[in-house]
Motif scaffolding. Sequence first.
Motif, mmCIF file in Angstrom:
data_model
loop_
_atom_site.group_PDB
_atom_site.id
_atom_site.type_symbol
_atom_site.label_atom_id
_atom_site.label_comp_id
_atom_site.label_asym_id
_atom_site.label_seq_id
_atom_site.Cartn_x
_atom_site.Cartn_y
_atom_site.Cartn_z
ATOM 1 N N MET A 21 0.854 -1.181 0.000
ATOM 2 C CA MET A 21 0.000 0.000 0.000
ATOM 3 C C MET A 21 0.891 1.233 0.000
ATOM 4 O O MET A 21 1.627 1.467 0.951
ATOM 5 N N GLY A 22 0.848 1.998 -1.069
ATOM 6 C CA GLY A 22 1.756 3.129 -1.204
ATOM 7 C C GLY A 22 3.029 2.653 -1.876
ATOM 8 O O GLY A 22 3.000 2.152 -2.985
ATOM 9 N N ARG A 123 -3.246 -7.201 2.613
ATOM 10 C CA ARG A 123 -4.162 -8.237 3.127
ATOM 11 C C ARG A 123 -4.713 -7.834 4.487
ATOM 12 O O ARG A 123 -5.889 -8.049 4.782
ATOM 13 N N ASP A 124 -3.854 -7.247 5.323
ATOM 14 C CA ASP A 124 -4.303 -6.785 6.634
ATOM 15 C C ASP A 124 -5.383 -5.724 6.464
ATOM 16 O O ASP A 124 -6.431 -5.775 7.108
ATOM 17 N N PHE A 125 -5.136 -4.764 5.575
ATOM 18 C CA PHE A 125 -6.131 -3.727 5.315
ATOM 19 C C PHE A 125 -7.441 -4.343 4.837
ATOM 20 O O PHE A 125 -8.518 -4.040 5.354
ATOM 21 N N GLU A 126 -7.339 -5.217 3.832
ATOM 22 C CA GLU A 126 -8.536 -5.821 3.238
ATOM 23 C C GLU A 126 -9.350 -6.579 4.283
ATOM 24 O O GLU A 126 -10.574 -6.403 4.379
ATOM 25 N N CYS A 145 -8.434 2.403 8.057
ATOM 26 C CA CYS A 145 -8.053 3.658 7.398
ATOM 27 C C CYS A 145 -6.581 3.964 7.619
ATOM 28 O O CYS A 145 -5.899 4.452 6.709
ATOM 29 N N SER A 146 -6.057 3.660 8.798
ATOM 30 C CA SER A 146 -4.636 3.933 9.055
ATOM 31 C C SER A 146 -3.736 2.980 8.280
ATOM 32 O O SER A 146 -2.594 3.321 7.966
ATOM 33 N N LEU A 147 -4.226 1.799 7.947
ATOM 34 C CA LEU A 147 -3.446 0.836 7.170
ATOM 35 C C LEU A 147 -3.363 1.233 5.700
ATOM 36 O O LEU A 147 -2.442 0.830 5.002
ATOM 37 N N ARG A 168 -10.565 -2.483 -6.049
ATOM 38 C CA ARG A 168 -11.267 -3.144 -4.939
ATOM 39 C C ARG A 168 -10.828 -2.566 -3.592
ATOM 40 O O ARG A 168 -11.654 -2.267 -2.727
ATOM 41 N N LEU A 169 -9.517 -2.380 -3.413
ATOM 42 C CA LEU A 169 -9.008 -1.870 -2.143
ATOM 43 C C LEU A 169 -9.369 -0.407 -1.924
ATOM 44 O O LEU A 169 -9.720 -0.016 -0.804
#
Length: 198
Positions: A21-22, A123-126, A145-147, A168-169
């Motif tokens: 992410m990022g 995956r953690d975010f999802e 949101c923080s992830l 999707r994310l």
Amino acid sequence: MKEEGTYYPARDREGLTVFMMGSIMLEYNRKPLQIPGGPSGKVLQLVLILLYSGEEGVHREELLDMLYGNGECSNPSGSLRATVFRLRKLLEGSELPPREYIRTDGGIYRWDGGELPVYIDARDFENTAKVALRNHDEALLKRACSLYQGEFLAQLAGEKWVSVVGVRLSGAFISAVCGLPAVSMEEKPGIQRTSGDM
């Protein structure tokens, strides 16, 4: 670089931490794991695909399409074999514990870390967003949101499979932000006030 103060569970223990992410970053035991070739390199793309796919893995034909579907490669099957070979050699020479990390069974390619703990921020975010939205859990919505540290594999945004997952994310992120109780725009994570909001 990831924000200081952002909590990543894998940093509390030994293992492989993968940031998708990022910016793209792989760490083993909190030290960078170098994958040559840069973000557009096929070896890095292969390891990211396998890690993101998890135990489910990815079928050979789908993998060929993900890596070589743009038609620029005259021998995609041979290129896939060579890329898998290079990745295996790279992993053998890395700081990771000795093991055959890339498995192929019945045309399915998968990452097999064995006992090696693997943390993947995407995956953690999802998973966090899914549970938070299902249970209307404000604390989990804030954590989700923080992830979300930025677009999924932003450096690979032109790749079709990255775009599909990224949409999707980002949709899950928007749902998570919208699921937070009504608060001022300044308090919603990831939301920037524009001149039209005033």
